[in-house]
Design an enzyme around this catalytic site. Structure first.
Site, mmCIF file in Angstrom:
data_model
loop_
_atom_site.group_PDB
_atom_site.id
_atom_site.type_symbol
_atom_site.label_atom_id
_atom_site.label_comp_id
_atom_site.label_asym_id
_atom_site.label_seq_id
_atom_site.Cartn_x
_atom_site.Cartn_y
_atom_site.Cartn_z
ATOM 1 N N HIS A 489 0.936 -1.460 0.286
ATOM 2 C CA HIS A 489 -0.045 0.316 -0.283
ATOM 3 C C HIS A 489 1.056 1.395 -0.013
ATOM 4 O O HIS A 489 0.516 2.148 0.653
ATOM 5 C CB HIS A 489 -0.765 0.109 1.110
ATOM 6 C CG HIS A 489 -2.205 -1.392 1.238
ATOM 7 N ND1 HIS A 489 -2.789 -1.440 2.716
ATOM 8 C CD2 HIS A 489 -1.865 -1.882 0.532
ATOM 9 C CE1 HIS A 489 -3.052 -2.053 2.079
ATOM 10 N NE2 HIS A 489 -2.946 -2.824 0.609
HETATM 11 C C1 LIG Z 1 0.312 -7.121 -4.710
HETATM 12 C C2 LIG Z 1 -0.745 -6.812 -4.017
HETATM 13 C C3 LIG Z 1 -1.496 -6.435 -3.192
HETATM 14 C C4 LIG Z 1 -2.530 -5.394 -3.472
HETATM 15 N N1 LIG Z 1 -3.699 -6.073 -2.549
HETATM 16 C C5 LIG Z 1 -4.398 -5.315 -2.113
HETATM 17 C C6 LIG Z 1 -5.834 -5.171 -1.624
HETATM 18 O O1 LIG Z 1 -6.139 -6.839 -1.454
HETATM 19 N N2 LIG Z 1 -6.423 -4.880 -1.354
HETATM 20 C C7 LIG Z 1 -6.780 -2.953 -1.628
HETATM 21 O O2 LIG Z 1 -7.718 -1.978 -1.789
HETATM 22 N N3 LIG Z 1 -4.927 -2.815 -2.649
HETATM 23 C C8 LIG Z 1 -4.830 -3.328 -2.720
HETATM 24 N N4 LIG Z 1 -3.075 -3.347 -2.687
HETATM 25 C C9 LIG Z 1 -2.820 -1.746 -3.418
HETATM 26 C C10 LIG Z 1 -3.933 -1.526 -3.965
HETATM 27 O O3 LIG Z 1 -3.874 -2.157 -5.709
HETATM 28 C C11 LIG Z 1 -3.018 -0.182 -4.922
HETATM 29 O O4 LIG Z 1 -3.168 0.801 -4.126
HETATM 30 C C12 LIG Z 1 -4.021 0.619 -5.906
HETATM 31 O O5 LIG Z 1 -3.899 -0.211 -7.331
HETATM 32 C C13 LIG Z 1 -2.345 1.475 -6.066
HETATM 33 O O6 LIG Z 1 -3.460 2.118 -8.088
HETATM 34 P P1 LIG Z 1 -2.930 3.285 -8.676
HETATM 35 O O7 LIG Z 1 -3.764 3.527 -9.278
HETATM 36 O O8 LIG Z 1 -2.383 4.343 -8.174
HETATM 37 O O9 LIG Z 1 -1.803 2.619 -9.772
HETATM 38 P P2 LIG Z 1 -2.148 1.651 -10.490
HETATM 39 O O10 LIG Z 1 -2.898 0.790 -10.146
HETATM 40 O O11 LIG Z 1 -0.446 0.520 -10.009
HETATM 41 O O12 LIG Z 1 -2.002 2.194 -12.163
HETATM 42 C C14 LIG Z 1 -0.574 2.675 -12.635
HETATM 43 C C15 LIG Z 1 -0.704 2.411 -14.114
HETATM 44 O O13 LIG Z 1 0.329 3.057 -14.963
HETATM 45 C C16 LIG Z 1 0.874 2.336 -16.020
HETATM 46 N N5 LIG Z 1 2.130 2.981 -16.131
HETATM 47 C C17 LIG Z 1 3.012 3.426 -15.033
HETATM 48 N N6 LIG Z 1 4.422 3.885 -15.922
HETATM 49 C C18 LIG Z 1 3.865 4.302 -16.777
HETATM 50 C C19 LIG Z 1 4.477 5.014 -18.082
HETATM 51 N N7 LIG Z 1 5.157 5.373 -18.338
HETATM 52 N N8 LIG Z 1 3.832 4.651 -19.473
HETATM 53 C C20 LIG Z 1 2.547 4.112 -19.270
HETATM 54 N N9 LIG Z 1 1.950 3.397 -18.598
HETATM 55 C C21 LIG Z 1 2.362 3.103 -17.457
HETATM 56 C C22 LIG Z 1 1.146 0.994 -15.177
HETATM 57 O O14 LIG Z 1 1.961 -0.099 -16.014
HETATM 58 C C23 LIG Z 1 -0.201 0.799 -14.141
HETATM 59 O O15 LIG Z 1 -1.586 -0.035 -14.630
HETATM 60 C C24 LIG Z 1 -2.470 -4.712 -3.792
HETATM 61 C C25 LIG Z 1 -1.431 -3.983 -4.488
HETATM 62 C C26 LIG Z 1 -0.319 -4.876 -4.630
HETATM 63 C C27 LIG Z 1 1.250 -4.381 -5.483
#
Ligand SMILES: Cc1cc2nc3c(=O)[nH]c(=O)nc-3n(C[C@H](O)[C@H](O)[C@H](O)COP(=O)(O)OP(=O)(O)OC[C@H]3O[C@@H](n4cnc5c(N)ncnc54)[C@H](O)[C@@H]3O)c2cc1C
Ligand SMILES: *[C@@H]1O[C@H](CO)[C@@H](O)[C@H](O)[C@H]1NC(C)=O
Ligand SMILES: *[C@@H]1O[C@H](CO)[C@@H](O)[C@H](O)[C@H]1NC(C)=O
Ligand SMILES: *[C@@H]1O[C@H](CO)[C@@H](O)[C@H](O)[C@H]1NC(C)=O
Length: 551
Positions: A489
């Protein structure tokens, strides 16, 4: 593989039965986005094109944001990975560990990184982002989040946004043996009252939502693209964004910099320019590692630091990459004497002592025979059944930073979280791990002990067990430091009030916002994905309203 195993065992981690769940979600209006004609490999995109909104990162926030904006405007989503659909490990809950332990190549859906703290971590590299590789637990933010996150939230719009997400991808899990036992044990350990199934963050013990459905199939933010307007939205896969293009807005006397588009490369290495139309914007949704990295690569960051890399400084922004946080995870794993169903997180214990308690149970294929392993008949692979109880601390307060390891966007930046550098975080962990001690002493946990010689009954721990004298603060604190792992997280790097304003605009730059977990100053509630998806929808609705007002 071993290291990954230990990393999971330290904390989390049984059987091949699926846990049936009943659905909150209504059927989505159309099929998987894979079959929709708006999701294409970036190679099919022109070398230059114009859009109202360019969403960088088709992740947990990016997908709901893009789907929402496409109702009124022309939207491009640039995602560096492929689609989760069709990948069995991603699409089924049993694949959770396999996805995380897969050999890390430039296109594996989970990109691993090890922080300077020495803790192995992961982030999504696939449509749906980290919501397509996570443990699926879904729970709304704690009330304090709305009060202290630096944003003047419209709480009715917040609720509307959650509801929109929940109709699409959230299900009610049915507890099997391990999760039920943990629920009962949480209550015995005094984490009450019992709330039953709820998506709300309430002190006590509850069953939360899940993004895995009744057949154990994953739903992720990628599914929310089904709510997009097909004629207005394009999603480019294997599109790696290298930087944001900035230009000074000539009409402005103060000559402010404004985002005018982005440069991205497709999988063949060919460059493309995506440009914004008048009144359009670039929206960074690349996550807590990706968004600060992209701002730095675009010349938005601390001046001396950017200069040291030879990156032309567009805007001196001292806090880009600062205030990076990760919630430490600590806990125990045991080998149960009885078969357990496979489960990721379904119940949560929300204490008022600065810690949240959750549990999982996994079947782990084991390659080397181990005396303590749960041994299957010789014809089947050797399987190790492991049950885990873990705690995550509130906050955290300890903060770290992110810096570049390369100017190549595909290379992970270097991050340091400084777990427990703040003594309050350490005290929260001691409180949480003491609670795990209470849980292990509960009657409900008795079934998970082995009969030993002379009739005593004990747990068989996999990895470290809790210190015997749990009243000893120093020993408990040492356990916290020694066994620290991540619950994934992590957040920050572009936090509200320092890098972005209340409306998620990058301070000092026009037509550029950051909308994802990198903006959070604290981790919302027990688990962040609900809040991240809500944020995408919320900001999308706000942008549409804003533009209608300006007309
Ligand atoms: C293994 C794991 C288990 C987890 N379990 C839980 C859970 O059970 N419940 C919960 O609530 N949360 C959980 N989390 C946390 C939650 O999933 C994350 O906090 C949340 O998904 C983050 O969202 P975000 O939109 O900030 O980033 P992300 O969802 O990571 O999105 C970022 C996106 O940007 C893309 N990207 C990055 N750089 C570039 C670039 N330069 N060009 C093009 N695309 C790019 C990536 O490929 C990705 O698709 C977990 C996380 C992980 C990793
Ligand atoms: C898109 O790219 C991926 C990865 O290279 C490839 O496997 C897939 O076949 C491509 N799809 C199309 C429609 O070209
Ligand atoms: C939002 O929903 C929560 C329950 O999840 C409720 O307690 C709260 O009153 C609602 N707020 C508004 C403004 O509708
Ligand atoms: C730890 O738990 C004790 C006892 O419940 C409580 O008084 C204290 O405030 C907690 N510490 C933190 C940092 O929350």
């Amino acid at each position: 593989m071993r290291r990954h195993l230990v990393f999971w065992l330290q904390c989390t981690a049984i059987l091949l039965l699926l846990s049936p769940v009943s659905s909150l979600a209504r059927p989505l209006p159309q099929g998987d986005p894979l079959y929709l004609n708006f999701v294409l490999n970036a190679t099919y995109f022109p070398s230059e094109d114009y859009y109202d909104y360019i969403v960088v990162g088709g992740g947990t926030a990016g997908c709901p944001l893009a789907a929402t904006l496409s109702q009124s405007y022309r939207v491009l989503v640039l995602e560096r990975g492929g689609v989760p659909y069709g990948n069995q490990n991603l699409m089924n809950q049993e694949g959770f560990l396999t996805t995380l332990t897969e050999v890390d190549t430039f296109d594996s859906p989970a990109q691993s990184f090890t922080s300077e703290d020495g803790v192995l971590n992961a982030r999504g590299r696939v449509l749906g982002g980290s919501s397509a590789i996570n443990a699926g637990f879904y729970s709304r933010a704690d009330p304090e989040f709305y009060e202290s996150s630096g944003v003047n939230w419209d709480l009715s719009l917040v609720n509307q946004s959650y509801e929109w997400v929940e109709r699409g991808v959230v299900f009610r899990p049915e507890l099997k043996n391990w999760q039920s036992a943990v629920r009962d044990a949480l209550l015995e350990a005094g984490i009450d009252p019992y709330h039953g199934f709820t998506l709300d963050h309430l002190v006590g013990t509850k069953i939360g939502g899940s993004t895995f459905d009744s057949s154990g199939k994953r739903h992720s933010a990628a599914d929310l693209l089904n709510y997009g307007k097909p004629a207005n939205i394009k999603v480019a896969l294997y599109a790696s964004v290298e930087r944001v293009l900035l230009a000074s807005s000539s009409s402005n006397v103060l000559s402010r910099q404004s985002a005018i588009g982005v440069v991205y490369r497709d999988e063949t290495g060919r460059y493309h320019h995506a440009m914004v139309k008048e009144k359009g914007e670039v929206l960074l949704c690349a996550g807590a590692i990706g968004s600060p990295q992209l701002l730095l690569l675009s010349g938005i960051g601390p001046r001396p630091y950017l200069s040291s890399w030879g990156i032309p400084v567009v805007y001196h922004h001292p806090y880009v990459g600062q205030f990076v946080y990760d919630n430490p995870r600590n806990g125990i794993s045991i080998l149960p004497p009885i078969p357990l169903e496979y489960s990721l997180i379904q119940v949560a214990g929300i204490t008022e002592m600065g810690a949240y308690v959750e549990a999982a149970s996994n079947v782990i294929p084991f390659t080397t025979p181990s005396r303590s392993a749960f041994i299957r008949p010789p014809s089947s692979p050797l399987l190790l059944t492991v049950a885990t109880i873990m705690e995550k601390i509130v906050g955290p307060i300890s903060t770290g930073s992110l810096r570049l390891a390369s100017t190549d966007v595909r290379v992970n930046p270097i991050v340091r979280f400084n777990y427990f550098s703040n003594p309050i975080d350490l005290e929260r962990c001691v409180n949480g791990t003491r609670k795990i001690g209470d849980i292990l002493r509960s009657r409900s946990m008795d079934d998970f002990k082995f009969n030993e010689w002379f009739g005593s009954r004990n747990f068989r721990f996999v990895g470290p067990s809790l210190p015997v004298d749990q009243s000893n603060y120093e020993q408990m604190a040492d356990f916290c430091r020694r066994t620290v792992s991540t619950i994934w997280h992590y957040h920050g790097g572009c936090v509200v009030g320092r890098v972005v304003d209340q409306n998620y605009h990058v301070i000092g730059i026009d037509a550029l916002r950051v909308v994802d977990g990198s903006t959070f100053t604290i981790s919302p509630g027990t688990n962040p994905q609900a809040t991240v998806m809500m944020l995408g929808r919320y900001v999308g609705l706000r942008i549409i309203k804003e533009r209608k007002r300006l007309k």
